[in-house]
Design a protein around this motif. Structure first.
Motif, mmCIF file in Angstrom:
data_model
loop_
_atom_site.group_PDB
_atom_site.id
_atom_site.type_symbol
_atom_site.label_atom_id
_atom_site.label_comp_id
_atom_site.label_asym_id
_atom_site.label_seq_id
_atom_site.Cartn_x
_atom_site.Cartn_y
_atom_site.Cartn_z
ATOM 1 N N MET A 1 0.881 -1.178 0.000
ATOM 2 C CA MET A 1 0.000 0.000 0.000
ATOM 3 C C MET A 1 0.912 1.219 0.000
ATOM 4 S SD MET A 1 -3.076 -1.187 2.495
ATOM 5 C CE MET A 1 -3.717 0.424 2.643
ATOM 6 N N LEU A 2 0.980 1.858 -1.140
ATOM 7 C CA LEU A 2 1.935 2.937 -1.322
ATOM 8 C C LEU A 2 1.184 4.239 -1.523
ATOM 9 C CD1 LEU A 2 4.997 3.535 -1.758
ATOM 10 C CD2 LEU A 2 4.588 3.201 -4.185
ATOM 11 N N SER A 3 1.282 5.127 -0.576
ATOM 12 C CA SER A 3 0.594 6.425 -0.669
ATOM 13 C C SER A 3 1.339 7.411 0.214
ATOM 14 C CB SER A 3 -0.856 6.315 -0.176
ATOM 15 O OG SER A 3 -1.583 5.388 -0.935
ATOM 16 N N PRO A 4 1.126 8.704 -0.022
ATOM 17 C CA PRO A 4 1.797 9.678 0.844
ATOM 18 C C PRO A 4 1.229 9.640 2.269
ATOM 19 C CG PRO A 4 0.818 10.723 -1.096
ATOM 20 C CD PRO A 4 0.330 9.335 -1.055
ATOM 21 N N ASN A 5 1.907 10.320 3.159
ATOM 22 C CA ASN A 5 1.419 10.417 4.545
ATOM 23 C C ASN A 5 0.044 11.084 4.573
ATOM 24 O OD1 ASN A 5 3.764 9.303 5.581
ATOM 25 N ND2 ASN A 5 4.789 11.284 5.697
ATOM 26 N N GLY A 6 -0.861 10.526 5.351
ATOM 27 C CA GLY A 6 -2.197 11.113 5.498
ATOM 28 C C GLY A 6 -3.208 10.648 4.466
ATOM 29 N N ALA A 7 -2.830 9.698 3.618
ATOM 30 C CA ALA A 7 -3.754 9.225 2.577
ATOM 31 C C ALA A 7 -4.838 8.318 3.135
ATOM 32 C CB ALA A 7 -2.973 8.504 1.485
ATOM 33 N N VAL B 1 -0.789 -11.175 7.343
ATOM 34 C CA VAL B 1 0.265 -10.452 8.067
ATOM 35 C C VAL B 1 0.249 -9.013 7.567
ATOM 36 C CG1 VAL B 1 2.649 -10.464 8.802
ATOM 37 C CG2 VAL B 1 1.631 -12.557 7.935
ATOM 38 N N ILE B 2 0.152 -8.080 8.505
ATOM 39 C CA ILE B 2 0.059 -6.669 8.115
ATOM 40 C C ILE B 2 1.178 -5.896 8.785
ATOM 41 C CG2 ILE B 2 -1.411 -4.626 8.141
ATOM 42 C CD1 ILE B 2 -3.789 -6.607 8.334
ATOM 43 N N PHE B 3 1.936 -5.202 7.969
ATOM 44 C CA PHE B 3 3.031 -4.376 8.490
ATOM 45 C C PHE B 3 2.747 -2.914 8.126
ATOM 46 C CE2 PHE B 3 5.683 -7.842 9.702
ATOM 47 C CZ PHE B 3 5.578 -8.824 8.731
ATOM 48 N N ASP B 4 2.740 -2.078 9.135
ATOM 49 C CA ASP B 4 2.489 -0.647 8.903
ATOM 50 C C ASP B 4 3.796 0.115 9.126
ATOM 51 O OD1 ASP B 4 -0.110 1.667 10.087
ATOM 52 O OD2 ASP B 4 1.411 1.826 8.521
ATOM 53 N N GLU B 5 4.375 0.616 8.054
ATOM 54 C CA GLU B 5 5.663 1.316 8.101
ATOM 55 C C GLU B 5 6.702 0.485 8.865
ATOM 56 O OE1 GLU B 5 5.878 4.091 6.449
ATOM 57 O OE2 GLU B 5 3.873 4.932 6.397
ATOM 58 N N ILE C 1 0.335 -7.702 3.741
ATOM 59 C CA ILE C 1 -0.001 -6.325 3.370
ATOM 60 C C ILE C 1 1.035 -5.421 4.003
ATOM 61 C CG2 ILE C 1 -1.729 -4.485 3.488
ATOM 62 C CD1 ILE C 1 -3.862 -6.686 3.811
ATOM 63 N N LEU C 2 1.690 -4.657 3.170
ATOM 64 C CA LEU C 2 2.781 -3.806 3.630
ATOM 65 C C LEU C 2 2.412 -2.362 3.312
ATOM 66 C CD1 LEU C 2 5.711 -3.344 4.539
ATOM 67 C CD2 LEU C 2 6.437 -3.946 2.242
ATOM 68 N N SER C 3 2.242 -1.582 4.350
ATOM 69 C CA SER C 3 1.866 -0.179 4.156
ATOM 70 C C SER C 3 3.100 0.688 4.342
ATOM 71 C CB SER C 3 0.798 0.202 5.181
ATOM 72 O OG SER C 3 0.646 1.601 5.210
ATOM 73 N N THR C 4 3.406 1.502 3.359
ATOM 74 C CA THR C 4 4.620 2.298 3.447
ATOM 75 C C THR C 4 4.547 3.469 2.499
ATOM 76 O OG1 THR C 4 7.035 2.195 3.274
ATOM 77 C CG2 THR C 4 5.776 0.902 1.684
ATOM 78 N N HIS C 5 5.391 4.462 2.759
ATOM 79 C CA HIS C 5 5.554 5.505 1.757
ATOM 80 C C HIS C 5 6.973 5.451 1.173
ATOM 81 C CE1 HIS C 5 6.862 7.285 5.573
ATOM 82 N NE2 HIS C 5 7.743 7.931 4.863
ATOM 83 N N ILE C 6 7.699 4.360 1.514
ATOM 84 C CA ILE C 6 9.057 4.169 0.999
ATOM 85 C C ILE C 6 8.992 3.174 -0.151
ATOM 86 C CG2 ILE C 6 11.397 3.407 1.549
ATOM 87 C CD1 ILE C 6 10.755 4.188 4.485
ATOM 88 N N VAL C 7 9.264 3.667 -1.347
ATOM 89 C CA VAL C 7 9.065 2.859 -2.548
ATOM 90 C C VAL C 7 9.962 1.624 -2.553
ATOM 91 C CG1 VAL C 7 9.277 2.874 -5.050
ATOM 92 C CG2 VAL C 7 8.336 4.863 -3.884
ATOM 93 N N SER C 8 11.204 1.789 -2.122
ATOM 94 C CA SER C 8 12.150 0.672 -2.213
ATOM 95 C C SER C 8 11.738 -0.522 -1.349
ATOM 96 C CB SER C 8 13.551 1.131 -1.803
ATOM 97 O OG SER C 8 13.519 1.668 -0.497
ATOM 98 N N GLU D 1 9.085 4.642 -8.251
ATOM 99 C CA GLU D 1 9.196 5.967 -7.631
ATOM 100 C C GLU D 1 8.674 7.040 -8.581
ATOM 101 O OE1 GLU D 1 12.736 6.438 -5.484
ATOM 102 O OE2 GLU D 1 12.341 8.520 -4.959
ATOM 103 N N SER D 2 9.042 6.922 -9.849
ATOM 104 C CA SER D 2 8.536 7.868 -10.853
ATOM 105 C C SER D 2 7.018 7.754 -10.975
ATOM 106 C CB SER D 2 9.177 7.602 -12.211
ATOM 107 O OG SER D 2 10.574 7.695 -12.119
ATOM 108 N N ALA D 3 6.531 6.515 -10.948
ATOM 109 C CA ALA D 3 5.077 6.312 -11.027
ATOM 110 C C ALA D 3 4.387 6.986 -9.857
ATOM 111 C CB ALA D 3 4.764 4.810 -11.026
#
Lengths: 248, 242
Positions: B31-37, B153-157, B184-191, B227-229
């Motif tokens: 789950m890739l989104s900016p902070n606060g999404a 399994v859910i990992f948040d940041e 499910i991996l929630s992060t705003h770090i693309v790598s 990252e570009s996407a």
């Protein structure tokens, strides 16, 4: 050959029957408690219980001291000793259970509370599971005290004591468990209010108004401080505590 | 299968999520989104810390709020801020949480030892966590999420505070888990998800904007890398708002 297709009503009935036979039935409270004790283990449920006994002893000592010094009771009078003992028997379940309840709420950092609420048995379940065990401890403490009292020559009060243990401790414990299970913290506070009212009536009828007031004031202070700690510090601030209050 | 159907959530007058529809099967979902999404809000609804205002979340066809403990025992969760008792050792804390999940004590002890070895904390499993660094605590949290052998399994940041070597170790764990579990991996770090996620979910304007494989996302957004996407999807809003 004509093929007969089942009607919509029959199809829905068949599906409902399959779901009914394969879906696990919800369990009652007693069954839930038994399964929980077996799965979690008594040792884990009673984690850090020694702190509860220490806190309870301190609380009861403060309540007793408040009564003795404020109202100038002569502890050498047999009547005073009976009063103190009846206060002990009547309020020991309340003090032990309420101390555990408030300790459980306060000792968790909020993040730990959230962690536990994602477990099969949540923080609310854990508080509920401890109640019967602390009720059992209360009964054992009361029986021990009764034995000591009787050995000092107080056997004429034995029926009174047994009545208090049987009705007071067990009734309060069962009421507390049922009300907390159903209504969460509001049930807990409601049970404490009922208990207080009963205690005040008991003492007013059994002795005189002075003793009724002596019984009531320290416990009112205890209830109010416990409720304020729980409600103000935690529940009004944290949305997730709704599970503790209402349960889901 | 975990299904999120028409789920919406608002806090007072502020809408966080609106009409979210997602389906999760075995594999790694980023789950890739900016902070606060709304990523953490969605995750908290999946792990039953919050209730949706509308819609429902189903596990194998049954509503998770009705399943209750029977659902939570198959979920492993590492929150954004992992809560722990500072005076506990990793072994004490992990076996305690495992007990609350109904894991047998002998199984829990054995599993605890293996998981702590796997996250590189085998040497300190009996030391009090108040002496641990942030990265070490995070690794205890990763082990904790796997203690009950969950199906989800859910990992948040999860990689906050982890050094590069630990991140690589964590990615290897994820890749292995994804074969047999819903991760499910929630992060705003693309790598964190670039090389391991089968599907990436992007939330924008309170709704699911994209839910697709990385290759398809790159094609849709005319990007060379994830990252570009990400920038293409969210930067347009940033330029408009600035």
């Amino acid at each position: 050959m004509e093929i007969e297709y089942p009607s919509e009503e029959k199809k829905e009935q068949s599906i409902a029957n399959i779901i009914k036979t394969t879906k696990p039935e919800p369990v009652g409270t007693i069954r839930f408690l038994i399964d929980a004790y077996r799965e979690i283990g008594i040792k884990t449920i009673l984690r850090n219980s020694y702190k509860i006994f220490i806190l309870s002893a301190v609380t009861f000592s403060l309540l007793t001291a408040c009564s003795l010094f404020k109202f100038d009771i002569n502890v050498c009078e047999r009547r005073s000793i009976v009063y103190l003992l009846s206060m002990f028997f009547y309020f020991s379940p309340f003090i032990l259970l309420s101390t555990d309840f408030m300790y459980q709420i306060q000792e968790r950092p909020f993040d730990v509370y959230e962690m536990q609420n994602t477990c099969k048995y949540t923080a609310r379940h854990l508080i509920l599971l401890r109640m019967p065990l602390f009720s059992l401890f209360t009964i054992l403490i009361d029986i021990g005290t009764a034995v000591v009292w009787c050995s000092l020559g107080g056997t004429q009060y034995l029926p009174h004591i047994i009545g208090l243990i049987a009705s007071g401790v067990m009734l309060y414990s069962l009421l507390n468990i049922a009300m907390f299970n159903k209504f969460g913290i509001y049930g807990y506070i409601g049970c404490a209010v009922i208990w207080l009212g009963g205690a005040a009536v008991f003492n007013a009828v059994g002795t005189d108004m002075k003793y009724a007031i002596l019984t009531g004031i320290p416990v009112i202070i205890h209830i109010i401080s416990c409720a304020m700690m729980g409600l103000v510090l935690n529940f009004s601030v944290r949305r997730s505590y709704k599970r503790l209050m209402f349960g889901y | 299968m975990l299904e999120i159907k028409n789920v919406s959530k608002a806090f007072k007058d502020f809408t966080v999520l609106e009409d979210i529809n997602l389906t999760f099967e075995n594999g790694v979902y980023g789950m890739l989104s900016p902070n606060g999404a709304g990523k953490t809000t969605l995750i908290k609804m999946i792990v039953t810390l919050l209730m949706p205002d509308e819609g429902e979340i189903l596990w194998n066809g049954e509503n998770i709020s009705i399943l209750g403990g029977r659902y939570r025992e198959v979920v492993g969760y590492l929150p954004q801020k992992f809560g722990y008792y500072r005076d506990d050792t990793p072994t004490q804390f992990l076996t305690y949480i495992a007990a609350l999940n109904g894991v047998d004590s002998d199984v829990a002890k054995e599993r605890c030892g293996k998981l702590l070895e796997r996250v590189g904390l085998g040497d300190v499993k009996n030391k009090k966590m108040k002496k641990f660094s942030g990265g070490m605590v995070q690794r205890v949290g990763i082990a904790n999420a796997l203690m009950n052998d969950p199906k989800i399994v859910i990992f948040d940041e999860p990689t906050a505070g982890l050094d590069p070597m630990e991140r690589v170790r964590f990615r290897n764990i994820l890749a292995e888990l994804g074969k047999t579990k819903i991760v499910i991996l929630s992060t705003h770090i693309v790598s964190d998800i670039e090389n391991i996620a089968n599907t990436v979910v992007m939330i924008k304007d309170h709704r699911v904007h994209i839910c697709d494989t990385i290759d398809n996302i790159l094609r849709q957004t005319n990007a060379d890398n994830l990252e570009s996407a990400f920038m293409n999807v969210y930067e347009a809003d940033t330029l408009i708002n600035s």
